[in-house]
Design an enzyme around this catalytic site. Sequence first.
Site, PDB file in Angstrom:
ATOM      1  N   GLU A 304       0.752  -1.202   0.389  1.00  0.00           N
ATOM      2  CA  GLU A 304       0.351   0.089   0.050  1.00  0.00           C
ATOM      3  C   GLU A 304       0.724   1.318  -0.016  1.00  0.00           C
ATOM      4  OE1 GLU A 304      -2.736  -0.129  -0.528  1.00  0.00           O
ATOM      5  OE2 GLU A 304      -3.456  -2.695  -0.567  1.00  0.00           O
ATOM      6  N   TRP A 307       2.056   1.267  -3.407  1.00  0.00           N
ATOM      7  CA  TRP A 307       0.997   2.629  -4.449  1.00  0.00           C
ATOM      8  C   TRP A 307       0.346   3.665  -4.215  1.00  0.00           C
ATOM      9  CZ3 TRP A 307      -1.680   0.682  -8.483  1.00  0.00           C
ATOM     10  CH2 TRP A 307      -2.148  -1.033  -8.757  1.00  0.00           C
ATOM     11  N   TRP A 335     -21.124  10.060 -21.386  1.00  0.00           N
ATOM     12  CA  TRP A 335     -21.274   9.740 -19.911  1.00  0.00           C
ATOM     13  C   TRP A 335     -23.027  10.438 -19.773  1.00  0.00           C
ATOM     14  CZ3 TRP A 335     -18.369   7.500 -16.753  1.00  0.00           C
ATOM     15  CH2 TRP A 335     -17.167   8.144 -17.560  1.00  0.00           C
ATOM     16  N   ASN A 370     -11.644   1.662   2.204  1.00  0.00           N
ATOM     17  CA  ASN A 370     -10.777   1.507   1.162  1.00  0.00           C
ATOM     18  C   ASN A 370     -11.638   1.103   0.135  1.00  0.00           C
ATOM     19  OD1 ASN A 370      -8.803   2.822  -0.907  1.00  0.00           O
ATOM     20  ND2 ASN A 370      -8.291   0.317  -0.839  1.00  0.00           N
ATOM     21  N   TRP A 388     -16.817   9.890 -13.657  1.00  0.00           N
ATOM     22  CA  TRP A 388     -15.695   9.395 -12.633  1.00  0.00           C
ATOM     23  C   TRP A 388     -14.781  10.806 -12.395  1.00  0.00           C
ATOM     24  CZ3 TRP A 388     -10.268  10.981 -12.977  1.00  0.00           C
ATOM     25  CH2 TRP A 388      -9.490  11.476 -14.002  1.00  0.00           C
TER      26      TRP A 388
END
Length: 493
Positions: A304, A307, A335, A370, A388
């Site tokens: 993590e 990441w 969209w 998460n 998004w």
Amino acid sequence: MTKFQSIFWHRRDLRFGDNIGLFEASKNSKSLIGVYVLDPKLLDLNRTTSEAKNWFLGESLIELQKNWEIRGSRLLILNGDPIELISKLAELVHAECIYWNENIEPYEINRDKQIAEKLSKEKRKVYTFLDQLIVNPSNIKTNNDEPYKVYGPFYRKWIDLINITKSSENNLIQTSETAKQLTGLNERELSSIKNSDLNYCITNKSKSIYELLSLNRFNKTNLCPCKPGESESIKQLNSFIHSGVINSYNKARDIPSLENTSHLSAALSLGTISCRVVWNGAQVSKNATDDEYKINSIDTWIKELAWREFYQNALINFPELEKGPYREKWLDFPWQNRPDWFEAWGDGLTGIPIIDAAMRQLKCSGWMHNRCRMIVASFLVKDLLIDWRLGELFFMKSLVDGDLAANNGGWQWSASSGMDPKPMRIFNPFRQASKFDEDGEYIRKWIPELSHISTPNLLSGEISSAERNSYPKPIISHKNQTSIFKELYSNIK
């Protein structure tokens, strides 16, 4: 060695412990003061931050200010444009050197370049340091000397580089010393500040901090699992390590009803703890066991950290990610962006229990598990067919740990618009609920009006009208909407 009058500018490093730039400044200065600038462009509640994050920032600054006083100096809190204020402060206190740790966001890089040029023209020396990453981004390149675009190869190179630089056989990384005692301003220099328009910043009850907190409507501090301040960050790391929670992280991290994550995301984002101290904490646990399951869990948590650095490297090398998708074809996606659906999603009123529970957790606590972040992001994009970038902005305006690189990277991963080599990934919210909230404990906590519903019906969302207790019906059919999404996606492919 000649020492100079210096300023240390705090930014995303609100701590004394293992602060590379601050240690170098304290070592090389005859007198040193600290400064933090409340930059309006980074405190914009409509775009760049949240009330929860401002609460975390304000409380952390109060503790940091006290720590400067304990060590014999002061931390000034300024409010306004850093390009003007850092230069003005340096002139007032006759500072010859200004130190800071580098940031990686496009706005900050450009701003810092302007400040450094301005100070240089004023014949002041600027010293900057890489502090918020374990590995220097300039060292993480492919064999073709290009930045990594895929996490897996990046992680392997990242680990290799750390292994080369580790300071001992127990896998610990060297950290900088903590400045113990500082020499602050003399009376003449203090007087120059008091007689300027910066005088409101000189006491430990900075008007700027208290205005930041008093105007803040975030009042669910008891529900927020991220605790502000350097001392609390260290406590949270120690609790995560020494309680053994890290040893079961591999599986328990995906169960949102459990307190089985470190909750250090905000601390790492604003720097109340350093990434090197966090790495070393994980190594302490790893060195204390030979149990394969525990070691795998610790390694999963370390990934993590990788990441986090992968997304920061991505933003450094591809600053255009801040504005739009890595995969350009997504610029043409049609969209639907229905405002009523977006509002229902944001308010936790979609009629899909796991989605609504997660969004209510965010609304109430300023934080979201998460696993749930991935579920709600997939739902917004691939069920509701909403851009998004609207979700990314909503998170930045809501999260206590809102971080441009991590937030952008996570949303692009969920939207299939980023660097992920597996672009087509759709989460079924009902399967996700059954897999990661199998007893319905998480859903019942955040949607109490459904606490009486049987677990199978709660997880599947098959709730009769008589049992809903004002809880809304689903606004969409997952099966139908994802079919539409796949068709639209195939057309742009």
